[in-house]
Design an enzyme around this catalytic site. Sequence first.
Site, PDB file in Angstrom:
ATOM      1  CG  ASN A 153      -8.896  -1.223  11.987  1.00  0.00           C
ATOM      2  OD1 ASN A 153      -8.163  -1.958  11.691  1.00  0.00           O
ATOM      3  ND2 ASN A 153      -9.505  -0.436  11.387  1.00  0.00           N
TER       4      ASN A 153
ATOM      5  CG  HIS B 197      -5.921  -2.079   8.725  1.00  0.00           C
ATOM      6  ND1 HIS B 197      -5.932  -0.919   9.145  1.00  0.00           N
ATOM      7  CD2 HIS B 197      -4.691  -2.545   8.669  1.00  0.00           C
ATOM      8  CE1 HIS B 197      -4.876  -0.360   9.574  1.00  0.00           C
ATOM      9  NE2 HIS B 197      -3.953  -1.208   9.234  1.00  0.00           N
TER      10      HIS B 197
ATOM     11  CG  ASP C 250      -0.418  -0.462   2.532  1.00  0.00           C
ATOM     12  OD1 ASP C 250       0.799  -0.384   2.326  1.00  0.00           O
ATOM     13  OD2 ASP C 250      -1.064  -0.810   3.369  1.00  0.00           O
TER      14      ASP C 250
ATOM     15  CD  GLU D 259      -8.695   0.881   7.930  1.00  0.00           C
ATOM     16  OE1 GLU D 259      -8.827  -0.209   8.403  1.00  0.00           O
ATOM     17  OE2 GLU D 259      -7.946   1.785   7.590  1.00  0.00           O
TER      18      GLU D 259
HETATM   19  C1  GLP Z   1      -0.552   0.461   8.676  1.00  0.00           C
HETATM   20  C2  GLP Z   1      -0.395  -0.494   7.398  1.00  0.00           C
HETATM   21  C3  GLP Z   1      -0.344  -1.921   7.461  1.00  0.00           C
HETATM   22  C4  GLP Z   1       0.347  -2.462   8.691  1.00  0.00           C
HETATM   23  C5  GLP Z   1      -0.775  -1.942   9.788  1.00  0.00           C
HETATM   24  C6  GLP Z   1      -0.056  -2.149  11.170  1.00  0.00           C
HETATM   25  O1  GLP Z   1      -1.723   1.252   8.694  1.00  0.00           O
HETATM   26  N1  GLP Z   1      -1.128   0.149   6.200  1.00  0.00           N
HETATM   27  O2  GLP Z   1       0.044  -2.642   6.303  1.00  0.00           O
HETATM   28  O3  GLP Z   1       0.565  -3.729   8.886  1.00  0.00           O
HETATM   29  O4  GLP Z   1      -1.177  -0.664   9.797  1.00  0.00           O
HETATM   30  O5  GLP Z   1       0.951  -1.082  11.571  1.00  0.00           O
HETATM   31  P1  GLP Z   1       1.971  -1.500  12.786  1.00  0.00           P
HETATM   32  O6  GLP Z   1       2.753  -2.474  12.416  1.00  0.00           O
HETATM   33  O7  GLP Z   1       2.465   0.189  12.682  1.00  0.00           O
HETATM   34  O8  GLP Z   1       1.040  -1.482  13.840  1.00  0.00           O
END
Ligand code: GLP
Length: 251
Positions: free
Chosen positions: A136, A138, A67, A143
């Site tokens: 959440n 995702h 992404d 989402e």
């Molecule tokens: C982000 C990314 C995801 C990631 C998630 C968790 O927003 N788009 O690909 O896995 O949220 O992030 P973190 O590892 O900082 O908790």
Amino acid sequence: MEIIIARDYDEMSKKAAQIIAEEIKKKPELVLGLATGGTPVGTYRELVRMYRKGEVDFSRVITFNLDEYLGLPPEDERSYHYYMYSNFFDHVNVKPENIHIPNGVAEDIEEECRRYDEAIKEAGGIDLQLLGIGVNGHIGFNEPGEELMANTHVTTLAPDTIKANARFFNSEDEVPRKAITVGLGTIMKAKKIVLLASGKEKAGIMAELLSDNAVSTKVPASFLLLHPDVTIVMDEEAAQIYLEKKGEVRA
Ligand code: GLP
């Protein structure tokens, strides 16, 4: 689904890097799906260390990131482009032409989404997909909602995600509201998936994911229950509630 519970963040990162390196050894031209966020930083650090010691070679590996924020150019320090180069690509030998990250500032975003899916298809699909997980549930930026998208698309970030990602920006207001993400279809078509989770903030969602048998668009990661080859690597903090529910509390 294989569940590996690591003692701490470092052990989780080492385990994940080992899995990735083993897959590259088996198939040097591996198509590797990559994730961003705080969780995989240690995995990239470990892969860089292994590369420097000659333990892994990325010269034929093809990468596709999950992404990118809409509106952030690659040189913006908060973009996932910048994250990927500073944490990983600047330090290893992935060929520039083999690196793919959605372009968040493309003139025609719909065309960019189509182009990205086409490139993944042309590469033969993802062999190994590395994933983090949002608080959440995702994955990528897919989402929770009434429906999930199969292909690469523009998505609106959930309030929980904006709050969680605000730590990478000066304030919540600065977090882009939209992003490009690969869809659930692309993730589910990956031959092998490794999902990482670290820290207390992830304990609730990991318990929900692993204790419930239900697949729901309200928890996008729950679709992984349908995938034939998923390995979850999480540290003890992220596993805490899951282990409590199972009656296996670790001291
Ligand atoms: C982000 C990314 C995801 C990631 C998630 C968790 O927003 N788009 O690909 O896995 O949220 O992030 P973190 O590892 O900082 O908790």
